[in-house]
Write a protein that holds these residues in place. Structure first.
Motif, mmCIF file in Angstrom:
data_model
loop_
_atom_site.group_PDB
_atom_site.id
_atom_site.type_symbol
_atom_site.label_atom_id
_atom_site.label_comp_id
_atom_site.label_asym_id
_atom_site.label_seq_id
_atom_site.Cartn_x
_atom_site.Cartn_y
_atom_site.Cartn_z
ATOM 1 N N ASN A 77 86.492 39.494 45.062
ATOM 2 C CA ASN A 77 85.445 39.835 44.441
ATOM 3 C C ASN A 77 84.390 38.841 44.137
ATOM 4 N N THR A 78 83.159 39.241 44.488
ATOM 5 C CA THR A 78 82.042 38.368 43.807
ATOM 6 C C THR A 78 81.093 38.973 43.376
ATOM 7 N N ALA A 159 77.786 27.490 43.217
ATOM 8 C CA ALA A 159 76.702 27.221 44.141
ATOM 9 C C ALA A 159 76.060 28.635 44.292
ATOM 10 N N ASP A 160 76.750 29.682 43.984
ATOM 11 C CA ASP A 160 76.010 31.008 43.791
ATOM 12 C C ASP A 160 75.463 31.425 42.793
ATOM 13 N N ARG A 161 75.272 30.321 41.841
ATOM 14 C CA ARG A 161 74.654 30.389 40.542
ATOM 15 C C ARG A 161 75.628 31.214 39.551
ATOM 16 N N TYR A 162 76.769 31.548 39.697
ATOM 17 C CA TYR A 162 77.839 31.958 38.797
ATOM 18 C C TYR A 162 78.184 30.829 37.922
ATOM 19 N N ASN A 191 87.195 32.866 49.380
ATOM 20 C CA ASN A 191 88.354 32.560 48.060
ATOM 21 C C ASN A 191 87.757 31.345 47.018
ATOM 22 N N GLY A 192 86.442 30.661 47.611
ATOM 23 C CA GLY A 192 85.824 29.949 46.921
ATOM 24 C C GLY A 192 85.465 28.408 47.429
ATOM 25 N N ALA A 193 85.932 28.177 48.632
ATOM 26 C CA ALA A 193 85.879 26.879 49.215
ATOM 27 C C ALA A 193 84.595 26.241 48.990
ATOM 28 N N LYS A 209 84.671 30.517 41.840
ATOM 29 C CA LYS A 209 84.595 29.916 43.103
ATOM 30 C C LYS A 209 83.303 29.129 43.080
ATOM 31 N N TRP A 210 83.506 28.327 44.091
ATOM 32 C CA TRP A 210 82.471 27.622 44.715
ATOM 33 C C TRP A 210 81.956 26.456 43.514
#
Lengths: 238, 205
Positions: A77-78, A159-162, A191-193, A209-210
């Motif tokens: 899920n993202t 990194a995805d601004r989450y 999965n978030g590496a 993640k990330w």
């Protein structure tokens, strides 16, 4: 005319009635949506007190044998997109109200104490998966950064601004990890590496993640988390 | 005829239900409806059977509008629902109502050897309404396991695994619906409109 409007089944009255009922349905929908957030706001403090009371901050949640791992059960899920991260320039920043802000590359992080656990990952949607995660305990990173006395929360920026914020007790739980391994292999990018949160004590949407930055603070900001800011519960403890 | 009139009046004015029983019944009906509808809203985020591709519950039966809203309703109403059951449990223990207001050996006897049709219906009525108590307790027990699976991991273990726990929690929905149908029909058959009114409307204030 008067004769006509007195007739309960006259066309005018029927039209008026249908107008009322459409309005009624719309009104019900709107008011139920309003009441929905009121119902949440009314009891969320009580529910959060209960959750804090139930949380045993230093007691590990029982783990599973490796044979119990469900490799296909973890759904990806993202909220948006999978970010491109250059592993050679990647740095994890630990900052905020700390005496010793950190900027760590991946090699340094992997030299820190590695911890592995097999736990149940529970999603707010209702599904769950037994997963093995390995990584560095968030507690160790926080201790390295030497937080100032007033710190009560941590922000996790991705990194995805989450973005997410946690209570400090849950961050210091012995099974709250920044994981770089999943089910025995290096953490997949989806999965978030290279680094993601993993913990048995929080719902999946808290497990960013990330992760690129941990910021320790004494007060929550107005923005508390991507899903929380849209109405989801903040504590989300398990 | 003269003798019938006074007895009829006395029957009519006799209170069939104690006020606490009525309050429990009302609060239970309303809070359980909210629990069911908001629970189905949560169910739809990832149906127990078939996951996202599985069959979804029609919008009409849902409460909350979206997953977070369904959860808000569910975890707000859970307090009213479970505390209502708790005080009622204490009440029937203290007043010893559990001894004579719920199913007992006399009902089994009436069904096995009795000749009185009305008594048999009444026995079935008591069996059915007693059965809702364990159903409600099962809903709460499995619900706690799903709400806090880390702190109450033994509840998940008790049912085997997460999927089994979800199935049992969800199964309380059809159980409650079946109960509601059987309970309504038997109440009507055992006591007619008078019994229904005594539980819902009579002497409410």
């Amino acid at each position: 005319m008067s004769q006509n409007s007195n007739n309960p089944l006259s066309r005018r009255n029927l039209l008026r009635l249908s107008g009322y009922s459409v309005g009624g349905i719309l009104l019900t929908g709107v008011s139920l949506t309003l009441v929905e957030s009121l119902a949440g706001k009314a009891t969320e403090p009580l529910n959060q007190k209960l959750e804090e009371l139930l949380l045993k901050p230093q007691t590990p949640v029982p783990e599973f044998p490796e044979s119990a791992i469900e490799p296909d059960a973890l759904i990806i899920n993202t909220y948006g997109f999978t970010p491109d991260i250059d592993l050679t320039t990647f740095r994890l920043i630990v900052d905020g109200e700390v005496d010793n802000p950190l900027t760590l590359d991946l090699a340094t992080i992997q030299q820190l104490l590695r911890q592995s656990m097999v736990i149940r990952h529970v999603c707010v949607e209702g599904w769950a998966a037994i997963v093995q995660w390995a990584g560095v305990p968030v507690r160790d990173l926080i201790q390295l950064a030497k937080p100032k006395p007033g710190v009560r929360y941590a922000y996790f920026i991705s990194a995805d601004r989450y973005y997410e914020s946690w209570d400090l007790a849950s961050c210091l739980h012995p099974q709250t990890l920044l994981a770089y391994e999943k089910n025995g292999v290096p953490l997949p990018v989806d999965n978030g590496a290279p680094l993601r949160l993993a913990s048995p004590i929080k719902l999946g949407y808290k497990l960013s993640k990330w992760v690129t930055q941990i910021t320790l603070v004494s007060e929550l900001r107005s923005r508390r988390g991507f899903w929380e800011d849209q109405g989801y519960e903040w504590f989300a403890g398990l | 005829m003269d003798s019938a009139a006074p007895s009829q009046i006395s029957v009519k004015s006799r209170r069939l239900q104690a006020p606490p029983a009525k309050i429990f019944h009302w609060v239970n009906v309303v809070s359980l409806t909210i629990m069911l509808m908001s629970g189905l809203q949560i169910y739809n985020a990832n149906p127990v059977f078939g996951g996202r591709e599985g069959w979804h519950i029609p919008q009409f039966f849902l409460l909350g509008g979206w997953l977070a809203g369904g959860r808000h309703w569910h975890f707000a109403a859970m307090w009213i629902f479970s505390l209502n059951l708790l005080w009622y449990g204490i009440y029937i223990l203290i007043t010893k109502r559990w001894q004579h207001r719920f199913v007992g050996g006399n009902d089994v006897k009436a069904l096995q050897t009795g000749k009185n049709y009305k008594r048999k219906i009444y026995a079935w009525h008591r069996i059915v309404y007693t059965s809702i108590i364990p159903i409600l307790l099962l809903a709460i027990f499995t619900g706690i396991g799903m709400y806090k699976p880390a702190q109450f991991h033994w509840i998940v273990d008790f049912f085997g695994d997460w999927f089994a726990l979800r199935v049992v929690h969800f199964a309380t929905v059809p159980l409650v619906l079946l109960f509601a149908i059987a309970h309504s029909l038997l109440a009507l058959k055992a006591g007619g409109e008078r019994l229904i009114n005594s539980m819902f409307w009579n002497n409410m204030l």
